[in-house]
Design a protein around this motif. Structure first.
Motif, PDB file in Angstrom:
ATOM      1  N   CYS A 106       0.833  -1.193   0.000  1.00 34.15           N
ATOM      2  CA  CYS A 106       0.000   0.000   0.000  1.00 34.15           C
ATOM      3  C   CYS A 106       0.873   1.251   0.000  1.00 34.15           C
ATOM      4  CB  CYS A 106      -0.943  -0.005   1.209  1.00 34.15           C
ATOM      5  SG  CYS A 106      -0.095   0.100   2.804  1.00 34.15           S
ATOM      6  N   VAL A 107       0.206   2.390  -0.162  1.00 34.55           N
ATOM      7  CA  VAL A 107       0.872   3.690  -0.111  1.00 34.55           C
ATOM      8  C   VAL A 107       0.126   4.565   0.891  1.00 34.55           C
ATOM      9  CG1 VAL A 107       1.517   5.782  -1.373  1.00 34.55           C
ATOM     10  CG2 VAL A 107       1.655   3.557  -2.505  1.00 34.55           C
ATOM     11  N   ILE A 108       0.871   5.190   1.807  1.00 36.25           N
ATOM     12  CA  ILE A 108       0.290   6.187   2.697  1.00 36.25           C
ATOM     13  C   ILE A 108       0.551   7.546   2.061  1.00 36.25           C
ATOM     14  CG2 ILE A 108       0.277   7.184   5.001  1.00 36.25           C
ATOM     15  CD1 ILE A 108       2.017   3.901   4.646  1.00 36.25           C
ATOM     16  N   HIS A 109      -0.540   8.299   1.819  1.00 37.57           N
ATOM     17  CA  HIS A 109      -0.441   9.605   1.184  1.00 37.57           C
ATOM     18  C   HIS A 109      -0.510  10.667   2.276  1.00 37.57           C
ATOM     19  CE1 HIS A 109      -1.236   7.688  -2.771  1.00 37.57           C
ATOM     20  NE2 HIS A 109      -2.033   6.908  -2.064  1.00 37.57           N
ATOM     21  N   THR A 110       0.630  11.260   2.627  1.00 37.73           N
ATOM     22  CA  THR A 110       0.655  12.211   3.735  1.00 37.73           C
ATOM     23  C   THR A 110       0.102  13.565   3.301  1.00 37.73           C
ATOM     24  OG1 THR A 110       2.838  13.188   3.340  1.00 37.73           O
ATOM     25  CG2 THR A 110       2.770  11.078   4.510  1.00 37.73           C
ATOM     26  N   ALA A 111      -0.354  14.344   4.277  1.00 30.70           N
ATOM     27  CA  ALA A 111      -0.884  15.678   3.994  1.00 30.70           C
ATOM     28  C   ALA A 111       0.187  16.580   3.403  1.00 30.70           C
ATOM     29  CB  ALA A 111      -1.455  16.294   5.270  1.00 30.70           C
ATOM     30  N   GLY A 112       1.452  16.277   3.690  1.00 33.00           N
ATOM     31  CA  GLY A 112       2.549  17.061   3.138  1.00 33.00           C
ATOM     32  C   GLY A 112       2.951  16.681   1.733  1.00 33.00           C
ATOM     33  N   GLY A 113       2.273  15.696   1.155  1.00 35.07           N
ATOM     34  CA  GLY A 113       2.549  15.295  -0.216  1.00 35.07           C
ATOM     35  C   GLY A 113       3.521  14.149  -0.367  1.00 35.07           C
ATOM     36  N   LYS A 114       3.982  13.579   0.728  1.00 37.76           N
ATOM     37  CA  LYS A 114       4.903  12.457   0.668  1.00 37.76           C
ATOM     38  C   LYS A 114       4.140  11.157   0.504  1.00 37.76           C
ATOM     39  CE  LYS A 114       8.880  10.541   3.200  1.00 37.76           C
ATOM     40  NZ  LYS A 114       9.745  10.673   4.413  1.00 37.76           N
ATOM     41  N   GLU A 115       4.706  10.221  -0.245  1.00 37.57           N
ATOM     42  CA  GLU A 115       4.123   8.890  -0.403  1.00 37.57           C
ATOM     43  C   GLU A 115       5.044   7.875   0.261  1.00 37.57           C
ATOM     44  OE1 GLU A 115       3.322   8.142  -4.528  1.00 37.57           O
ATOM     45  OE2 GLU A 115       1.564   9.464  -4.533  1.00 37.57           O
ATOM     46  N   VAL A 116       4.497   7.163   1.243  1.00 33.31           N
ATOM     47  CA  VAL A 116       5.286   6.205   2.016  1.00 33.31           C
ATOM     48  C   VAL A 116       4.743   4.812   1.756  1.00 33.31           C
ATOM     49  CG1 VAL A 116       6.080   5.542   4.312  1.00 33.31           C
ATOM     50  CG2 VAL A 116       5.655   7.969   3.793  1.00 33.31           C
ATOM     51  N   ARG A 117       5.631   3.904   1.400  1.00 31.05           N
ATOM     52  CA  ARG A 117       5.220   2.536   1.106  1.00 31.05           C
ATOM     53  C   ARG A 117       5.018   1.741   2.397  1.00 31.05           C
ATOM     54  NH1 ARG A 117       3.249   0.897  -3.386  1.00 31.05           N
ATOM     55  NH2 ARG A 117       4.314  -1.124  -3.316  1.00 31.05           N
ATOM     56  N   GLY A 118       4.157   0.730   2.302  1.00 31.56           N
ATOM     57  CA  GLY A 118       3.932  -0.125   3.453  1.00 31.56           C
ATOM     58  C   GLY A 118       3.260  -1.419   3.049  1.00 31.56           C
ATOM     59  N   THR A 119       2.979  -2.270   4.022  1.00 29.17           N
ATOM     60  CA  THR A 119       2.305  -3.548   3.806  1.00 29.17           C
ATOM     61  C   THR A 119       1.214  -3.699   4.856  1.00 29.17           C
ATOM     62  OG1 THR A 119       4.380  -4.520   3.009  1.00 29.17           O
ATOM     63  CG2 THR A 119       2.599  -6.040   3.578  1.00 29.17           C
TER      64      THR A 119
END
Length: 350
Positions: A106-119
């Protein structure tokens, strides 16, 4: 073979759609993609305050309108809690079971515009530690996101910009096989969206004169129940939701025909309009199945609940394993494309 269905073009657009994250509430990017397609086609359209896009093609009869809708929003999640171990607790967006996304990237879409990968994993995943790894309930309390960052606690996670309310999208895993199968998350309802966009492209490029002014409503809140129940022109008489056919035990729908819905959990669809669609399918040798979807609602039924005085109907491609790892076949996409064209070029019922 259909002369309307443009297989390669439709599949290419479908792939771009499903690979553009768009859980309900986080649809700006996919709607920008739709607007860009409409700009390239040269069709007139407007944007609604809720973020939907409505294209219009004027017909010979401008007093009685038709409206067809498909939706781009998908299932997804949102960060409910940053846990003390640095992982994330989720809340669902749309109706799905946790087992349908367990193990998914999955991808976490932060309010600051960063995309962080995860499972997305069970907390009790490790079989060498947790005796109940297989039997523990798949629930919001046990499901968590393992972040692909060096985080050991909540402060570490917040330090990289993740916070409660951030959207989480699931990897679609799009794949097209040589024998016609298309599998991916979010075929509901991006398959229908791709078909509507390509229908518009055909109508404009071939300068097809429609008998009725027709609106094409690409909505972005259907999975949470209210995507297409506003901005419906007063002249609209017929409202068609183009959405997935439900496949399973007791169903007639399959992955190789267009599914026409007679009734879902909201009640029966407009009988005469539904039978008109059946007649068009029969008259044009379009493979179809008439079906009832027991646990289902559409933008057409949402419009009826909102009080609009329209004839409503529902049809679309058959989608296997809805709200999970979905699959359809190009035969179903082709049959749906053919029925769409037959419908918009036919005379409206009296």
């Amino acid at each position: 073979m259909s002369v309307i269905f443009k297989k390669e073009q439709t599949i290419e657009l479908l792939k771009r759609l499903v690979e553009t994250p768009s859980p309900s509430g986080y649809t700006a990017n996919v709607m920008a993609l739709i607007a860009k397609e409409f700009d390239e086609i040269g069709v007139s359209y407007k944007k609604t305050n809720k973020g939907a896009v409505i294209a219009t093609i004027e017909g010979t009869d401008t007093s009685r309108h038709r409206l067809l809708t498909a939706h781009t929003d998908t299932l997804g999640a949102m960060v409910k809690e940053v846990k003390s171990n640095g992982r994330l607790k989720l809340t669902t967006i749309g109706g799905f079971n946790w087992n349908a996304v367990e193990g998914e990237y999955c991808v976490i879409h932060t309010a600051g515009g960063k995309e962080v990968r995860g499972t997305i994993l069970m907390h009790q995943t490790t079989v060498h530690v947790y005796k109940d790894a297989g039997s523990a309930e798949r629930s919001a309390d046990n499901i968590e996101v393992r972040i692909d960052e060096k985080v050991l606690n909540a402060e570490d996670t917040r330090g990289i910009g993740i916070e409660v309310g951030d959207f989480v999208s699931f990897d679609p895993r799009f794949e097209e096989s040589d024998n016609g199968f298309v599998k991916s998350r979010h075929l509901d309802d991006k398959a229908s969206t791709a078909l509507l966009v390509e229908l518009i492209r055909t109508l404009v490029n071939d300068d097809v004169k429609l008998p009725q002014t027709t609106h094409f409503y690409i909505s972005n809140n259907e999975e949470i129940g209210y995507g297409g129940n506003s901005n419906i022109p007063d002249e609209t008489v017929e409202y068609i939701a183009v959405d997935m056919g439900a496949i399973g035990d007791g169903q007639t729908s399959d992955e190789y025909t267009v599914s026409i819905c007679a009734k879902d959990s909201s009640g029966p669809y407009h009988y005469a309009l539904t039978q008109h669609l059946v007649g068009l399918a029969k008259g044009n040798d379009i493979a179809y199945k008439l079906d009832i979807y027991p646990y289902y609602g559409s933008d057409a039924s949402a419009a009826i609940r909102a009080g609009f005085d329209v004839r409503h109907a529902l049809f679309g491609p058959g989608i296997e394993s809805s709200h999970a790892l979905e699959r359809t076949h190009t035969d179903s996409l082709e049959a749906t494309a053919d029925l769409l064209y037959a419908y918009v070029t036919s005379q409206m019922m009296d």
